[in-house]
Design a protein around this motif. Structure first.
Motif, PDB file in Angstrom:
ATOM      1  N   LEU A   1       6.693   4.614   4.032  1.00  0.00           N
ATOM      2  CA  LEU A   1       6.339   6.005   3.763  1.00  0.00           C
ATOM      3  C   LEU A   1       7.231   6.932   4.583  1.00  0.00           C
ATOM      4  CD1 LEU A   1       2.425   5.806   3.936  1.00  0.00           C
ATOM      5  CD2 LEU A   1       3.859   5.936   1.876  1.00  0.00           C
TER       6      LEU A   1
ATOM      7  N   ASP B   1       0.834  -1.211   0.000  1.00  0.00           N
ATOM      8  CA  ASP B   1       0.000   0.000   0.000  1.00  0.00           C
ATOM      9  C   ASP B   1       0.866   1.258   0.000  1.00  0.00           C
ATOM     10  OD1 ASP B   1      -2.360  -1.402  -0.066  1.00  0.00           O
ATOM     11  OD2 ASP B   1      -2.788  -1.174   2.075  1.00  0.00           O
ATOM     12  N   GLY B   2       1.967   1.241   0.714  1.00  0.00           N
ATOM     13  CA  GLY B   2       2.857   2.397   0.732  1.00  0.00           C
ATOM     14  C   GLY B   2       3.403   2.701  -0.647  1.00  0.00           C
ATOM     15  N   ARG B   3       3.882   1.691  -1.336  1.00  0.00           N
ATOM     16  CA  ARG B   3       4.414   1.865  -2.688  1.00  0.00           C
ATOM     17  C   ARG B   3       3.338   2.386  -3.625  1.00  0.00           C
ATOM     18  NH1 ARG B   3       3.389  -0.922  -6.718  1.00  0.00           N
ATOM     19  NH2 ARG B   3       2.654  -2.744  -5.592  1.00  0.00           N
TER      20      ARG B   3
ATOM     21  N   LEU C   1       4.920   0.846   6.098  1.00  0.00           N
ATOM     22  CA  LEU C   1       4.480   0.982   4.707  1.00  0.00           C
ATOM     23  C   LEU C   1       5.573   1.566   3.813  1.00  0.00           C
ATOM     24  CD1 LEU C   1       0.835   2.341   5.161  1.00  0.00           C
ATOM     25  CD2 LEU C   1       1.593  -0.018   4.785  1.00  0.00           C
TER      26      LEU C   1
ATOM     27  N   SER D   1       3.765   4.593   9.154  1.00  0.00           N
ATOM     28  CA  SER D   1       4.636   4.981   8.034  1.00  0.00           C
ATOM     29  C   SER D   1       5.814   4.041   7.825  1.00  0.00           C
ATOM     30  CB  SER D   1       5.141   6.419   8.204  1.00  0.00           C
ATOM     31  OG  SER D   1       4.147   7.344   7.905  1.00  0.00           O
TER      32      SER D   1
END
Length: 174
Positions: A86, A55-57, A84, A81
């Motif tokens: 981020l 999901d972060g990517r 993920l 963060s």
């Protein structure tokens, strides 16, 4: 972040969209005495294992300015963060007031609209209703996508596709 000032904002809720209420099939699970449980990660919160690092990517690939819009507040940068991938993100600081929103309106809606300050935005949450986009359309001068995420599934590729379709050519990442 330089270059993000004119890009759409993406307001992120944590519980539901990023940490679904139901374990994801790809979750790292272990069995203890026949019962399947989520491993503890040192924070004492077994639900964090439901985060999907992809999901972060996928959020970063949107090319928008990501903003935490969650009751996790600054803790989202400390706990969510890193899991993920981020960077630290801006955090919406919720007002302390006990004002009741208009009937049917989510309590975050008016405040996020003000926080956006006329910029286009996407809001990923699991609690919005039909009243919220109508209110935003009447009170916000820029485009807005209030996208309800299924809280049992969390963000899916279909959710990301809906955002990519909404983004005008050149506003997000290619």
């Amino acid at each position: 972040m330089p270059g993000f000032a004119n890009r759409p904002l993406v307001f992120l809720d944590v519980d539901g969209p990023l940490i679904p209420f139901k374990a994801r099939p790809v979750g790292r699970m272990r069995s203890l005495g026949g019962a399947v449980t989520q491993p503890l990660d040192g924070t004492g919160n077994p639900l964090l294992d439901r985060l999907d690092p992809d999901d972060g990517r996928r959020l970063l690939a949107l090319g928008c300015q990501l903003v935490w819009a969650t009751t996790w507040m600054a803790e989202a940068n400390e706990v969510v963060s890193p899991r993920l991938g981020l960077p630290d993100l801006p955090v919406v600081e919720w007002p302390d007031g006990d004002e009741n929103p208009e009937h049917g309106l989510h309590w975050k809606t008016a405040f996020l609209t003000q926080w956006a300050a006329g910029r286009p935005f996407v809001w990923l949450d699991d609690e919005t209703t039909d009243a919220d986009p109508r209110w935003v359309a009447a009170h916000h001068p820029a485009r807005a996508l209030l996208h309800r995420v299924d809280p049992y599934a969390g963000l899916t590729e279909a959710d990301f596709e809906a955002i990519r379709q909404w983004l005008p050519q050149g506003e997000g990442a290619a």
